[in-house]
Scaffold this motif. Structure first.
Motif, PDB file in Angstrom:
ATOM      1  N   TYR A   6      83.754  75.247 100.129  1.00 55.23           N
ATOM      2  CA  TYR A   6      83.987  76.597  99.820  1.00 55.23           C
ATOM      3  C   TYR A   6      84.553  76.444  98.415  1.00 55.23           C
ATOM      4  CZ  TYR A   6      89.012  75.468 100.683  1.00 55.23           C
ATOM      5  OH  TYR A   6      90.479  74.701 100.779  1.00 55.23           O
ATOM      6  N   ILE A   7      84.403  77.626  97.740  1.00 47.96           N
ATOM      7  CA  ILE A   7      85.093  77.820  96.502  1.00 47.96           C
ATOM      8  C   ILE A   7      85.948  78.721  96.464  1.00 47.96           C
ATOM      9  CG2 ILE A   7      82.906  76.876  95.288  1.00 47.96           C
ATOM     10  CD1 ILE A   7      82.497  79.997  94.388  1.00 47.96           C
ATOM     11  N   VAL A   8      86.903  78.807  95.541  1.00 42.09           N
ATOM     12  CA  VAL A   8      87.879  79.839  95.616  1.00 42.09           C
ATOM     13  C   VAL A   8      88.127  80.495  94.082  1.00 42.09           C
ATOM     14  CG1 VAL A   8      90.415  80.728  95.783  1.00 42.09           C
ATOM     15  CG2 VAL A   8      89.382  78.868  97.168  1.00 42.09           C
ATOM     16  N   ILE A   9      87.437  81.704  93.887  1.00 35.16           N
ATOM     17  CA  ILE A   9      87.244  82.667  92.500  1.00 35.16           C
ATOM     18  C   ILE A   9      88.550  83.154  92.434  1.00 35.16           C
ATOM     19  CG2 ILE A   9      86.011  84.265  91.481  1.00 35.16           C
ATOM     20  CD1 ILE A   9      83.723  83.593  92.991  1.00 35.16           C
ATOM     21  N   THR A  10      89.517  82.643  91.546  1.00 34.51           N
ATOM     22  CA  THR A  10      90.602  83.100  91.296  1.00 34.51           C
ATOM     23  C   THR A  10      91.230  82.727  90.048  1.00 34.51           C
ATOM     24  OG1 THR A  10      92.706  83.653  92.277  1.00 34.51           O
ATOM     25  CG2 THR A  10      91.958  81.134  92.403  1.00 34.51           C
ATOM     26  N   GLY A  11      92.228  82.997  89.502  1.00 35.13           N
ATOM     27  CA  GLY A  11      92.840  82.573  88.221  1.00 35.13           C
ATOM     28  C   GLY A  11      94.372  82.161  88.324  1.00 35.13           C
ATOM     29  N   ASN A  12      94.514  80.760  87.601  1.00 36.82           N
ATOM     30  CA  ASN A  12      95.623  80.175  87.505  1.00 36.82           C
ATOM     31  C   ASN A  12      96.719  80.933  86.505  1.00 36.82           C
ATOM     32  OD1 ASN A  12      96.349  77.506  88.965  1.00 36.82           O
ATOM     33  ND2 ASN A  12      94.144  77.171  87.816  1.00 36.82           N
ATOM     34  N   PRO A  13      98.031  80.807  86.232  1.00 40.57           N
ATOM     35  CA  PRO A  13      98.661  81.734  85.627  1.00 40.57           C
ATOM     36  C   PRO A  13      98.375  81.537  84.178  1.00 40.57           C
ATOM     37  CG  PRO A  13     100.072  80.325  87.007  1.00 40.57           C
ATOM     38  CD  PRO A  13      98.813  79.774  87.284  1.00 40.57           C
ATOM     39  N   ASN A  14      98.381  82.927  83.484  1.00 44.90           N
ATOM     40  CA  ASN A  14      98.233  83.061  82.143  1.00 44.90           C
ATOM     41  C   ASN A  14      96.729  82.803  81.483  1.00 44.90           C
ATOM     42  OD1 ASN A  14     101.026  83.504  81.334  1.00 44.90           O
ATOM     43  ND2 ASN A  14     101.289  81.447  81.636  1.00 44.90           N
ATOM     44  N   THR A  15      95.649  82.849  82.524  1.00 41.42           N
ATOM     45  CA  THR A  15      94.449  82.792  82.373  1.00 41.42           C
ATOM     46  C   THR A  15      93.722  83.970  81.916  1.00 41.42           C
ATOM     47  OG1 THR A  15      93.836  82.985  84.783  1.00 41.42           O
ATOM     48  CG2 THR A  15      94.052  80.705  83.788  1.00 41.42           C
ATOM     49  N   GLY A  16      94.282  85.199  81.988  1.00 39.10           N
ATOM     50  CA  GLY A  16      93.661  86.434  81.835  1.00 39.10           C
ATOM     51  C   GLY A  16      92.594  87.112  82.729  1.00 39.10           C
ATOM     52  N   VAL A  17      92.342  86.158  83.920  1.00 39.23           N
ATOM     53  CA  VAL A  17      91.434  86.661  84.540  1.00 39.23           C
ATOM     54  C   VAL A  17      91.565  87.969  85.355  1.00 39.23           C
ATOM     55  CG1 VAL A  17      90.418  86.337  87.186  1.00 39.23           C
ATOM     56  CG2 VAL A  17      90.951  84.470  85.600  1.00 39.23           C
ATOM     57  N   THR A  18      90.550  88.855  85.288  1.00 42.13           N
ATOM     58  CA  THR A  18      90.561  90.359  85.620  1.00 42.13           C
ATOM     59  C   THR A  18      89.916  90.539  87.032  1.00 42.13           C
ATOM     60  OG1 THR A  18      88.348  90.675  84.670  1.00 42.13           O
ATOM     61  CG2 THR A  18      90.478  90.951  83.230  1.00 42.13           C
ATOM     62  N   ASP A  19      90.149  91.518  87.696  1.00 38.47           N
ATOM     63  CA  ASP A  19      89.082  92.044  88.875  1.00 38.47           C
ATOM     64  C   ASP A  19      87.750  92.294  88.714  1.00 38.47           C
ATOM     65  OD1 ASP A  19      89.733  94.347  87.489  1.00 38.47           O
ATOM     66  OD2 ASP A  19      90.192  95.439  89.043  1.00 38.47           O
TER      67      ASP A  19
END
Length: 315
Positions: free
Chosen positions: A152-165
């Motif tokens: 599996y892969i997890v599409i998410t963001g570590n802290p302070n990465t600026g990842v948006t919905d």
């Protein structure tokens, strides 16, 4: 269909995407995922963080900070490397990393050692952000994840990465086209990741409709405003859209007391989730090992926790 805590080594090695998802569903909210940082020396010398997480009851182990262009897991890939040698030792780490990057079945090798379903974080960071290329969500890394044999892969963001919905949504769509029916897609936010938290259930439905097999949300008691009632509404929306739901402890509370973890685990269970995740911010890239056990025991008792722990050595 076996439940996930009943799987032996050969079951884990041979199951495909459809079988894994069915197994998780059959386990009725009793699946444990532990996230571990693999780019630092492990908590216990001579034992990798993924192995330690498995030994403490994790069914699924997510590798954080793994560079898919040059993958390297301390505790597994550093055999024979003496870090006391300084620069020479890190030159060898670099050499082995790039060699691993040319190994198509790298994740299968890790899985053979750990005996658990193995996944990796990929992050849809905004364009122009200076971020390790091997950890970004893009077509090249998705193809690498497929070739390496991740479950599996997890599409998410570590802290302070600026990842948006919006970035997550686009990432799901791209991943769905490339991974098709071979790799499970898990997507969502554990915390704000330097942007905003996701509270709207409709956004989570969109993730599922775009192709996420599992949609993740923060566990109750982790991010501001996330309580049991909101978690229940979000989980209901995810299930209505046809996906499984996962709660995540990704706010360093995996390093809190076991009683805190147990409360979050029970609230997540009451919210109706299928998988419970515990993060990597204890010491040296892993939750406090006793907290992984505490989460497992809270949602499935000592009998099944000890079964899961014992099965980590059965082939």
């Amino acid at each position: 269909m076996k439940r996930i805590f009943e799987l032996g080594f050969n079951d884990v090695i041979n199951m495909d995407k459809t079988e894994i998802l069915a197994c998780i569903k059959a386990s009725e909210g009793r699946t444990v995922m532990a996230e571990t940082i693999v780019a630092v020396p492990p908590l216990i010398y001579g034992v990798s963080n993924p192995e330690l997480a498995a030994a403490c009851g994790a069914d699924m182990v997510t590798l954080n900070f793994l560079d898919l262009k040059a993958p390297f897991i301390f505790g597994i890939d550093d055999n024979g490397i003496d870090l006391n040698r300084g620069a020479a030792a890190f030159e060898e780490v670099s050499r082995r990393s790039f060699e691993n990057g040319r190994t198509p079945g790298y994740a299968k090798k890790v899985k053979d050692i750990v005996g658990r379903f193995i996944g990796v974080n990929l992050e849809p960071v905004p364009d122009g952000m200076d971020y390790p290329a091997g950890r970004k969500l893009d077509e090249a890394n998705l193809r690498r994840a497929l070739e390496m044999g991740f479950d599996y892969i997890v599409i998410t963001g570590n802290p302070n990465t600026g990842v948006t919905d919006g970035g997550i949504l686009k990432g799901i769509e791209t991943a769905s086209e490339i991974l098709v029916d071979r790799v499970i897609i898990i997507a969502g936010k554990m915390h704000c990741a330097g942007g905003e938290n996701i509270y709207d259930p409709e956004v989570l439905k969109d993730f599922a409709k775009a192709g996420a097999d599992v949609v993740l949300i923060p566990a109750p008691g982790t991010v501001p405003g996330m309580d049991l009632e909101l978690a229940k509404r979000q989980v209901e929306a995810i299930h209505q859209a046809g996906a499984l739901a996962m709660t995540a402890i990704g706010t360093s509370q995996e390093g809190a007391g076991a009683d805190v973890v147990e409360q979050m685990a029970l609230m997540s269970k009451m919210a109706g989730v299928d998988i419970q995740h515990i993060g990597d911010a204890g010491y040296s890239g892993i939750a406090l090992p006793e907290n992984i056990m505490a989460l497992s025991i809270a949602i499935r008792g000592k009998r099944h926790t000890y079964r899961r722990m014992a099965y980590s050595i059965r082939k």
